[in-house]
Design a protein around this motif. Structure first.
Motif, PDB file in Angstrom:
ATOM      1  N   ARG A  82       0.837  -1.211   0.000  1.00 37.80           N
ATOM      2  CA  ARG A  82       0.000   0.000   0.000  1.00 37.80           C
ATOM      3  C   ARG A  82       0.868   1.256   0.000  1.00 37.80           C
ATOM      4  O   ARG A  82       0.574   2.231  -0.700  1.00 37.80           O
ATOM      5  CB  ARG A  82      -0.950  -0.021   1.203  1.00 37.80           C
ATOM      6  N   ARG A  83       1.952   1.244   0.778  1.00 38.95           N
ATOM      7  CA  ARG A  83       2.868   2.394   0.784  1.00 38.95           C
ATOM      8  C   ARG A  83       3.512   2.571  -0.593  1.00 38.95           C
ATOM      9  O   ARG A  83       3.637   3.695  -1.085  1.00 38.95           O
ATOM     10  CB  ARG A  83       3.947   2.190   1.846  1.00 38.95           C
ATOM     11  N   THR A  84       3.896   1.462  -1.208  1.00 43.13           N
ATOM     12  CA  THR A  84       4.512   1.529  -2.532  1.00 43.13           C
ATOM     13  C   THR A  84       3.543   2.108  -3.551  1.00 43.13           C
ATOM     14  O   THR A  84       3.903   2.981  -4.351  1.00 43.13           O
ATOM     15  CB  THR A  84       4.963   0.122  -2.978  1.00 43.13           C
ATOM     16  N   ASN A  85       2.310   1.637  -3.535  1.00 46.01           N
ATOM     17  CA  ASN A  85       1.313   2.154  -4.470  1.00 46.01           C
ATOM     18  C   ASN A  85       1.061   3.645  -4.255  1.00 46.01           C
ATOM     19  O   ASN A  85       0.812   4.385  -5.208  1.00 46.01           O
ATOM     20  CB  ASN A  85       0.002   1.379  -4.331  1.00 46.01           C
ATOM     21  N   ALA A  86       1.157   4.084  -3.005  1.00 44.26           N
ATOM     22  CA  ALA A  86       0.919   5.496  -2.700  1.00 44.26           C
ATOM     23  C   ALA A  86       2.080   6.379  -3.139  1.00 44.26           C
ATOM     24  O   ALA A  86       1.881   7.532  -3.545  1.00 44.26           O
ATOM     25  CB  ALA A  86       0.667   5.673  -1.201  1.00 44.26           C
ATOM     26  N   GLU A  87       3.312   5.846  -3.052  1.00 48.61           N
ATOM     27  CA  GLU A  87       4.502   6.661  -3.325  1.00 48.61           C
ATOM     28  C   GLU A  87       5.029   6.503  -4.749  1.00 48.61           C
ATOM     29  O   GLU A  87       5.836   7.328  -5.191  1.00 48.61           O
ATOM     30  CB  GLU A  87       5.618   6.296  -2.341  1.00 48.61           C
ATOM     31  N   ALA A  88       4.604   5.482  -5.464  1.00 54.40           N
ATOM     32  CA  ALA A  88       5.129   5.252  -6.812  1.00 54.40           C
ATOM     33  C   ALA A  88       4.647   6.331  -7.769  1.00 54.40           C
ATOM     34  O   ALA A  88       3.727   7.100  -7.465  1.00 54.40           O
ATOM     35  CB  ALA A  88       4.708   3.873  -7.307  1.00 54.40           C
TER      36      ALA A  88
END
Length: 281
Positions: free
Chosen positions: A188-194
């Motif tokens: 979820r963090r990756t999807n938010a920051e990508a």
């Protein structure tokens, strides 16, 4: 998942004649601001690590796409500080022993005694493919050491390259020891920051990839990041460095070739780990 890079028809012709197919050093996610001169100094040192020989200002500037004037100033400054040696006769620079000693105090065991580097060199000699040592850096798997392939058709992967840790061969190997409860928040963090162009990564797909590496002991990326590229990644034994950070090694090359030699490459990696990194009883 959309993927970037790969072969075009002209790329294939270039590769056949021995031209490197460049893979971006930071192809995913937003870039953090950094002091340009500091970044360039480190890129210069990493270039010497790749070349393993002397180099002139013009070659360094061309390979790194730096302005020649500022490259010359940086090299002269590093020479004055004792980090580079300058040969006036050949007008070339070479890292000094001061560079070789930097960081020697940080680690022990396979890093400090050279076993880890010898293992990477052994893998390069046995396979002829690109050899990558990766460590986790926040939401990324970062290539901390790269030995470039010697084959005619190859991808050129610069040291420092970052890949999403939840969506790459080395990243999957790095996360193999993490409990599943940590994976959802990380995705979820990756999807938010990508980057906005990046399609959301399904948590179920990441968990399925982790199940594969835990069962087989390695993960095979078939164009997961770069179309036409294959990468077999293996988690390295724990406690290789002083802080116990997870590390992974990968063998990468043209997908069809890596697929054909999958069993052989896995056996070579496992044998090298046992030979160089596992203490004898």
């Amino acid at each position: 998942m959309p993927e970037s890079g790969g072969f075009s028809p002209s790329d294939r012709a270039d590769a056949a004649s021995g031209t490197d197919l460049s893979v971006g050093a930071d192809a995913v996610g937003p870039s953090l601001a950094f002091v340009k001169s500091a970044g360039r100094v480190l890129q210069i040192l990493e270039l010497f690590d790749e070349l393993q020989r002397e180099a002139r200002v013009s070659e360094i500037a061309e390979r790194l796409s730096f302005p020649q004037s500022s490259t010359s100033m940086l090299l002269k400054s590093l020479a004055q500080l004792g980090y580079l040696d300058y040969d006036a006769a050949s007008r070339t620079f070479l890292p000094s022993p001061r560079v070789a000693l930097l960081g020697a105090w940080l680690d022990k065991g396979p890093v400090r005694d050279g076993s880890l580097v010898r293992m990477l060199e052994h893998l390069s000699e046995r396979t002829g493919d690109t050899v990558i040592l990766a460590a986790r850096n926040a939401i990324f798997s970062q290539y901390v050491h790269v030995l470039q392939a010697r084959s005619a058709m190859r991808f050129h992967v610069p040291p420092g390259t970052r890949r999403l840790v939840v969506w790459s061969a080395t990243g999957t190997a790095l996360l193999a020891g993490n409990p599943d409860c940590e994976i959802g928040p990380l995705v979820r963090r990756t999807n938010a920051e990508a980057s906005p162009e990046q399609s959301p990564i399904p948590i179920s797909d990441v968990l399925a990839n982790l199940a594969r590496v835990r069962q087989a002991g390695y993960f095979f990326s078939r164009g997961l990041v770069t179309p036409g590229a294959g990468s077999i990644a293996v988690p390295l034994p724990k406690r290789i460095d002083k802080r116990g950070r997870p590390l992974a090694v990968a063998i990468s090359g043209v997908l069809a070739d890596v697929e054909r030699r999958e069993a052989q490459i896995v056996a070579i990696i496992q044998d090298a780990i046992a030979r160089f990194l596992v203490p004898a009883d």
